[in-house]
Scaffold this active site. Structure first.
Site, PDB file in Angstrom:
ATOM      1  N   ASP A  27      65.341  -5.357  34.457  1.00 35.24           N
ATOM      2  CA  ASP A  27      64.594  -4.118  34.214  1.00 35.24           C
ATOM      3  C   ASP A  27      63.907  -3.695  35.511  1.00 35.24           C
ATOM      4  OD1 ASP A  27      61.440  -3.408  32.499  1.00 35.24           O
ATOM      5  OD2 ASP A  27      62.947  -2.081  33.392  1.00 35.24           O
ATOM      6  N   ASN A  29      62.162  -0.676  35.952  1.00 30.45           N
ATOM      7  CA  ASN A  29      61.029   0.264  35.866  1.00 30.45           C
ATOM      8  C   ASN A  29      59.962  -0.187  34.866  1.00 30.45           C
ATOM      9  OD1 ASN A  29      62.421   0.609  33.526  1.00 30.45           O
ATOM     10  ND2 ASN A  29      62.597   2.842  33.656  1.00 30.45           N
ATOM     11  N   ASP A  31      59.892  -0.870  31.709  1.00 30.97           N
ATOM     12  CA  ASP A  31      59.799  -0.430  30.301  1.00 30.97           C
ATOM     13  C   ASP A  31      60.329  -1.518  29.357  1.00 30.97           C
ATOM     14  OD1 ASP A  31      62.826   1.698  30.103  1.00 30.97           O
ATOM     15  OD2 ASP A  31      62.520  -0.407  30.672  1.00 30.97           O
ATOM     16  N   ASP A  35      68.322  -2.016  33.027  1.00 34.90           N
ATOM     17  CA  ASP A  35      68.840  -0.688  33.403  1.00 34.90           C
ATOM     18  C   ASP A  35      69.769  -0.798  34.622  1.00 34.90           C
ATOM     19  OD1 ASP A  35      65.449  -0.436  34.187  1.00 34.90           O
ATOM     20  OD2 ASP A  35      67.013  -0.887  35.669  1.00 34.90           O
ATOM     21  N   ASP A 104      82.683  -0.114  29.053  1.00 31.11           N
ATOM     22  CA  ASP A 104      82.982  -0.486  27.667  1.00 31.11           C
ATOM     23  C   ASP A 104      83.246   0.803  26.893  1.00 31.11           C
ATOM     24  OD1 ASP A 104      81.570  -3.184  25.734  1.00 31.11           O
ATOM     25  OD2 ASP A 104      83.054  -1.694  25.114  1.00 31.11           O
ATOM     26  N   ASP A 205      86.533  -1.507  22.802  1.00 28.23           N
ATOM     27  CA  ASP A 205      85.848  -2.047  21.625  1.00 28.23           C
ATOM     28  C   ASP A 205      86.735  -1.943  20.378  1.00 28.23           C
ATOM     29  OD1 ASP A 205      83.196  -2.904  20.574  1.00 28.23           O
ATOM     30  OD2 ASP A 205      83.384  -1.097  19.381  1.00 28.23           O
ATOM     31  N   GLU A 247      89.432  -5.550  22.707  1.00 24.03           N
ATOM     32  CA  GLU A 247      88.856  -6.516  21.753  1.00 24.03           C
ATOM     33  C   GLU A 247      89.701  -6.426  20.492  1.00 24.03           C
ATOM     34  OE1 GLU A 247      85.291  -5.396  19.776  1.00 24.03           O
ATOM     35  OE2 GLU A 247      84.612  -7.443  19.531  1.00 24.03           O
ATOM     36  N   HIS A 321      78.466 -10.794  24.164  1.00 26.50           N
ATOM     37  CA  HIS A 321      77.186 -10.308  23.631  1.00 26.50           C
ATOM     38  C   HIS A 321      77.104 -10.414  22.122  1.00 26.50           C
ATOM     39  CE1 HIS A 321      80.091  -7.175  23.221  1.00 26.50           C
ATOM     40  NE2 HIS A 321      79.297  -6.568  22.367  1.00 26.50           N
ATOM     41  N   ASP A 322      78.230 -10.804  21.485  1.00 23.62           N
ATOM     42  CA  ASP A 322      78.233 -10.956  20.019  1.00 23.62           C
ATOM     43  C   ASP A 322      78.192 -12.421  19.601  1.00 23.62           C
ATOM     44  OD1 ASP A 322      80.766  -8.364  19.648  1.00 23.62           O
ATOM     45  OD2 ASP A 322      78.576  -8.206  19.615  1.00 23.62           O
TER      46      ASP A 322
HETATM   47  O1  TEU Z   1      82.349  -6.017  17.817  1.00 26.47           O
HETATM   48  C1  TEU Z   1      83.350  -6.036  16.828  1.00 26.47           C
HETATM   49  C2  TEU Z   1      82.940  -6.894  15.732  1.00 26.47           C
HETATM   50  O2  TEU Z   1      83.566  -6.899  14.723  1.00 26.47           O
HETATM   51  C3  TEU Z   1      81.736  -7.742  15.932  1.00 26.47           C
HETATM   52  O3  TEU Z   1      80.650  -6.988  15.422  1.00 26.47           O
HETATM   53  C4  TEU Z   1      81.902  -9.029  15.186  1.00 26.47           C
HETATM   54  O4  TEU Z   1      82.598  -8.822  14.010  1.00 26.47           O
HETATM   55  C5  TEU Z   1      80.568  -9.520  14.751  1.00 26.47           C
HETATM   56  O5  TEU Z   1      79.706  -9.386  15.840  1.00 26.47           O
HETATM   57  C6  TEU Z   1      80.719 -10.969  14.354  1.00 26.47           C
HETATM   58  O6  TEU Z   1      80.675 -11.755  15.485  1.00 26.47           O
HETATM   59  C7  TEU Z   1      82.342  -4.852  18.622  1.00 26.47           C
HETATM   60  C8  TEU Z   1      81.195  -4.987  19.599  1.00 26.47           C
HETATM   61  O7  TEU Z   1      81.448  -6.100  20.456  1.00 26.47           O
HETATM   62  C9  TEU Z   1      79.934  -5.177  18.806  1.00 26.47           C
HETATM   63  O8  TEU Z   1      78.820  -5.438  19.667  1.00 26.47           O
HETATM   64  C10 TEU Z   1      79.691  -3.911  18.003  1.00 26.47           C
HETATM   65  O9  TEU Z   1      78.579  -4.123  17.141  1.00 26.47           O
HETATM   66  C11 TEU Z   1      80.922  -3.576  17.125  1.00 26.47           C
HETATM   67  O10 TEU Z   1      82.158  -3.696  17.806  1.00 26.47           O
HETATM   68  C12 TEU Z   1      80.838  -2.123  16.681  1.00 26.47           C
HETATM   69  O11 TEU Z   1      81.032  -1.287  17.809  1.00 26.47           O
HETATM   70 CA    CA Z   2      64.173  -0.327  32.367  1.00 24.34          CA
END
Ligand code: TEU
Ligand code: CA
Length: 548
Positions: A27, A29, A31, A35, A104, A205, A247, A321-322
């Site tokens: 970050d 700035n 907040d 960013d 993305d 995605d 994905e 990130h998931d």
């Molecule tokens: O994720 C696809 C998705 O199906 C995931 O949400 C997964 O099923 C769930 O996180 C279980 O692990 C993509 C993106 O990576 C995710 O961050 C988004 O929330 C989703 O699509 C909708 O755009």
């Molecule tokens: Ca920021």
């Protein structure tokens, strides 16, 4: 050069790609939200790690219902992340360090605040109406019983048009209608606009969900999927030297041969998740925890390595990130955190494919165990409500959340042992993992024995020895309950990777590596006999008849 040759020499085959979740990276700035200028300030760190490209989770305009995966303007940057000029500066500054920027692209759905949807819901005659998936009906009687991934029905009633719209994710993420050629053209023009700005590639995605037939409850791998992907590739990606990764939760090896066909007709590669789904109860959800079936893990990796060799291209990842952080999930985030983080890295980076490093993975960052009030993810918060309503105990639900919440990956990057781990001078949008004082970049950069240095060395090795990119794959000790061992061979080079996936000292039946086998990298200081592998011990040997 024929297309086959072109694909053979693609830059992304020897590249390592780093995923940044911008909201949690740096970050600039105060907040409390990461960013673009924060990312620019960390490019020297990324250059030191040695990665070749950065995949940015979405930074386009969005109401942030799903942290940016609900885009309301595909050609502008959300003010919380900065401006289009900041994005252009990031692309420029990264380029100076030979780092490409991968965006993305969320093409399965838009935000309901996108102007297309704002128009579409005004009337059935509106030219944008068919950019989305609508079904006639009467309020309260859903077209079918399909459910959305973030809870509730997959259908939402719009009185102005007396129809339902379809949304596989949140109610604020209406699915786009890829059957509409005008929509597809607008998407291609948008992608080419980003390519003209110097973007080096795209992550797509839930790309296997764009061809859908909701009346038949088909939500991925629909009949027109590869037709759409070939048109998309022809109209955009093939016009530049881009890397593209889709994905595809529903990918099989046969489908992956289409997605990553060496003729470059669709994508460079896909993220498939067969290994990721192994430690959950069969037929249930990721929240229904089960121990990892280790022999099955080896079988899955062996099948994908052999299945795509010479016929497609693998992505290689443990994290994103998931997903929960791998050192907590399949390593040991206690006494053997460093050893197991390195073992997981050595195991993955010796395979054939393009490795992905998720922010903080290179530091051995871990999961968190917060109170429910400290979670931010829409999926986690829905799960909590839904399962309590279904009668699950709070302890059971919190155990699932601690193990599987996407927020495990979204706690801020830990840069230093200073306030908020050096992520922000403000109040972070989500709490920093309290272990930032022990686990942070500052404490690892100068330490040759750190997890960071292990990743840095692996990235260098991949560039130095062609066997990493071109070698074939043979699994060893397939029936061994603790050891993941394999070889890669290419011309006169042979790579041997041996990993103890367990927290115990184990016997290894492999013969001692001969004089020609040189230890490239390991995670214990002294190289003992290979017959006894210490907890999470990993070694990578190379035998080369002639020095490179
Ligand atoms: O994720 C696809 C998705 O199906 C995931 O949400 C997964 O099923 C769930 O996180 C279980 O692990 C993509 C993106 O990576 C995710 O961050 C988004 O929330 C989703 O699509 C909708 O755009
Ligand atoms: Ca920021």
């Amino acid at each position: 050069m024929d297309r086959e040759k072109v694909t053979q020499n693609k830059w992304w085959k020897s590249a390592v790609i780093y995923q940044i979740y911008p909201r949690s990276f740096a970050d600039s700035n105060g907040d409390g939200i990461g960013d673009l200028r924060g990312i620019i300030s960390k490019l020297d760190y990324l250059e030191r790690l040695g990665i070749d490209a950065v995949w940015l989770s979405p930074v386009c305009k969005s109401p942030q219902d799903d942290n940016g995966y609900d885009i309301s303007d595909y050609q502008d940057i959300d003010p919380m992340f900065g401006t289009l000029e900041d994005m252009e500066e990031l692309i420029r500054e990264a380029g100076k360090r030979h780092i490409r920027i991968i965006m993305d692209l969320v093409l399965n759905h838009s935000s309901d605040e996108h102007r297309w949807f704002q128009e579409a819901k005004k009337s059935r005659e509106n030219p944008y109406h068919d950019y989305y998936v609508w079904r006639d009906g009467t309020e309260g009687v859903f077209p079918n019983d399909m459910r959305a991934a973030f809870g509730g029905p997959a259908w939402e009633w719009v009185p102005e048009v007396q129809q339902y719209y379809f949304h596989q994710f949140s109610v604020k993420q209406p699915d786009l209608n890829w059957e509409n050629p005008r929509l597809r053209r607008e998407i291609y023009d948008m992608i080419n606009w980003w390519t003209a700005k110097g973007v080096g590639g795209f992550r797509l995605d839930v790309i296997d969900q764009i061809a859908k037939e909701p009346d038949k409850k088909i939500t991925n791998n629909g009949p027109r999927l590869h037709e759409f992907l070939r048109e998309l590739s022809r109209e955009t990606f093939q016009k530049a030297d881009l890397v593209t990764v889709g994905e595809a939760w529903g990918a099989t090896i046969e489908l992956a041969k289409l997605y990553s066909n060496p003729d470059n007709s669709e994508l460079s590669m896909v993220f498939q998740f067969e290994h990721i789904g192994l430690d959950q109860v069969e037929g249930k959800e990721k929240w229904d925890l089960a121990p990892l079936p280790f022999l099955k893990l080896k079988e899955v990796f062996a099948r994908w390595q052999s299945g795509l060799h010479g016929k497609g291209w693998n992505s290689l990842f443990w994290n994103n990130h998931d997903l929960p952080r791998i050192v907590s999930r399949w390593g040991n985030d206690g006494a053997y955190r460093v050893e197991s983080a390195k073992m997981l890295a050595i195991l993955l980076h010796g395979l054939q494919g393009t490795p992905y490093i998720y922010q903080g993975e290179e530091l051995g960052m871990t999961n968190v165990q917060y109170e429910i009030e400290d979670y931010r993810d829409i999926e986690t918060l829905h799960l909590y409500e839904e399962r309590l309503k279904k009668g699950y105990s709070r302890e059971e639900v919190m155990r699932s959340i601690h193990a599987r919440s996407r927020d495990n990956a979204r706690t801020p990057m830990q840069w230093s042992d200073g306030e908020n781990g050096g992520f922000t001078k403000g109040t972070p949008w989500i709490k920093v993992n309290p272990n930032y004082r022990q686990i942070n970049a500052d404490g690892q950069l100068g330490d040759e024995d750190s997890v960071f240095s292990c990743y840095k060395n692996l990235i260098r090795l991949r560039k130095k020895y062609p066997v990493f990119v071109d070698g074939d794959f043979q699994m060893l000790l397939m029936e061994d309950e603790n050891i993941f061992a394999y070889t890669r061979e290419h011309e006169d080079s042979r790579l041997l990777v041996v990993c103890n996936f367990s927290g115990s000292t184990v016997n290894c039946p492999l013969e001692e590596p001969g004089a020609s086998m040189r230890l490239l990298i390991g995670n214990y200081r002294e190289e003992g006999p290979i017959s006894t592998l210490r907890p999470y011990e990993a070694r990578m040997y190379l035998s080369v008849q002639r020095e490179i």
